[in-house]
Design a protein around this motif. Sequence first.
Motif, PDB file in Angstrom:
ATOM      1  N   VAL A  32       0.755  -1.398  -0.152  1.00 17.60           N
ATOM      2  CA  VAL A  32       0.092  -0.057   0.115  1.00 17.60           C
ATOM      3  C   VAL A  32       0.934   1.363   0.154  1.00 17.60           C
ATOM      4  N   ALA A  33       1.970   1.099   0.607  1.00 20.49           N
ATOM      5  CA  ALA A  33       2.877   2.445   0.764  1.00 20.49           C
ATOM      6  C   ALA A  33       3.600   2.450  -0.866  1.00 20.49           C
ATOM      7  N   GLY A  34       3.742   1.319  -1.452  1.00 19.50           N
ATOM      8  CA  GLY A  34       4.219   1.458  -2.864  1.00 19.50           C
ATOM      9  C   GLY A  34       3.375   2.051  -3.733  1.00 19.50           C
ATOM     10  N   ALA A  35       1.876   2.090  -3.544  1.00 19.59           N
ATOM     11  CA  ALA A  35       0.921   2.555  -4.465  1.00 19.59           C
ATOM     12  C   ALA A  35       0.829   3.992  -3.745  1.00 19.59           C
ATOM     13  N   VAL A  36       1.152   4.551  -2.557  1.00 18.52           N
ATOM     14  CA  VAL A  36       1.366   5.829  -2.171  1.00 18.52           C
ATOM     15  C   VAL A  36       2.657   6.594  -2.977  1.00 18.52           C
ATOM     16  N   LEU A  37       3.630   5.916  -3.068  1.00 17.82           N
ATOM     17  CA  LEU A  37       5.072   6.367  -3.465  1.00 17.82           C
ATOM     18  C   LEU A  37       4.562   6.706  -5.141  1.00 17.82           C
ATOM     19  N   MET A  38       3.947   5.783  -5.772  1.00 20.03           N
ATOM     20  CA  MET A  38       3.707   5.779  -7.219  1.00 20.03           C
ATOM     21  C   MET A  38       2.695   6.948  -7.258  1.00 20.03           C
TER      22      MET A  38
END
Length: 327
Positions: free
Chosen positions: A296-302
């Motif tokens: 989910v943090a990867g989605a935020v970074l993207m």
Amino acid sequence: MERNIVIGIDGGGTHTRVLAVDLSGRTLAYSQTGSANPHKDVNAKRHVRAAIAEVLAMADRNEDDIVSLVAGLAGMDEEDDQVWADDFIDLAGLKGKKKAVSDAWIAQVGALGGIPGIVAISGTGSIVFGINEDGEQLRNYHFRQYAYSTARHLSYETVHRIIAGEYASEDRFLVSQVLEYWAVPNTEKLGQSASASFMEDRRECDRKFAGMGRIVTDAAAAGSPLAADVCDAAVRQLATAVRLVGSRFRSDRIHVSFIGSVARSRYMKRRLEGELAKETMQPKTYVVQEPLYAPVAGAVLMAFRQAGITVTDQIRRNLELSPYCTA
């Protein structure tokens, strides 16, 4: 008060996780609902929309406050899947940027922070996904390979072998756990359930078997020969998938992270590390790295990058302070 927010969505086969952060990366709200994969759950769209609505309410924001949203959704395996995925996040009032991608992509960005590398994902679903030095997205599916390593696959194989009598005295504790899980008194009754397909609804049946996966991986770690044999076969398939994807990298040192309840279980993780360390005719070394962030943090970074917002050290520190962003 600054009202602009960024939203990341990790839409997995079991849970949908939605995180809203402000423009400094500080967590404002988090929500979790059911499966986001429409191939496995007819309520997938409702789960995604409900989780988004909940984080907006918790953060006291509206759709027009969303600067950028990225959703990583399970089940996005074919080009046609983009249609339903885009529909899932087509929110009235959302004027900011939005994008639906595969859940494997956000997992790779979260685990490796955006550098080239591979994630081996095995839990509810199974996929090995990499981004090489040229930015090319690679899946083991592209090679017509699938690693039968999900929780349900381990469980189906274990149950079938128990019914077939293919187990030893050292497996009796595993057998007793399986009988208890299925609420049957003996292997004969287990076989009767199996011959009747266990459950009429295939999706419900798969979910039930997925819930048994932890019994298998724990039994393998405890020394059950049957469970170890089942898990080792899955490990070899995952390792082959990693090497297939790795064949499209120029570097001879490739970073790999393991994601998902099966891949990160004690037994599977240790065996997969050992399998990837074995010498083969492929001249590459796989460097196993603990995931930096949760998907989910990867989605935020993207989502930050999609909005043209530089991911600063302060944003990373704030994400690291969030319990929802830790891997």
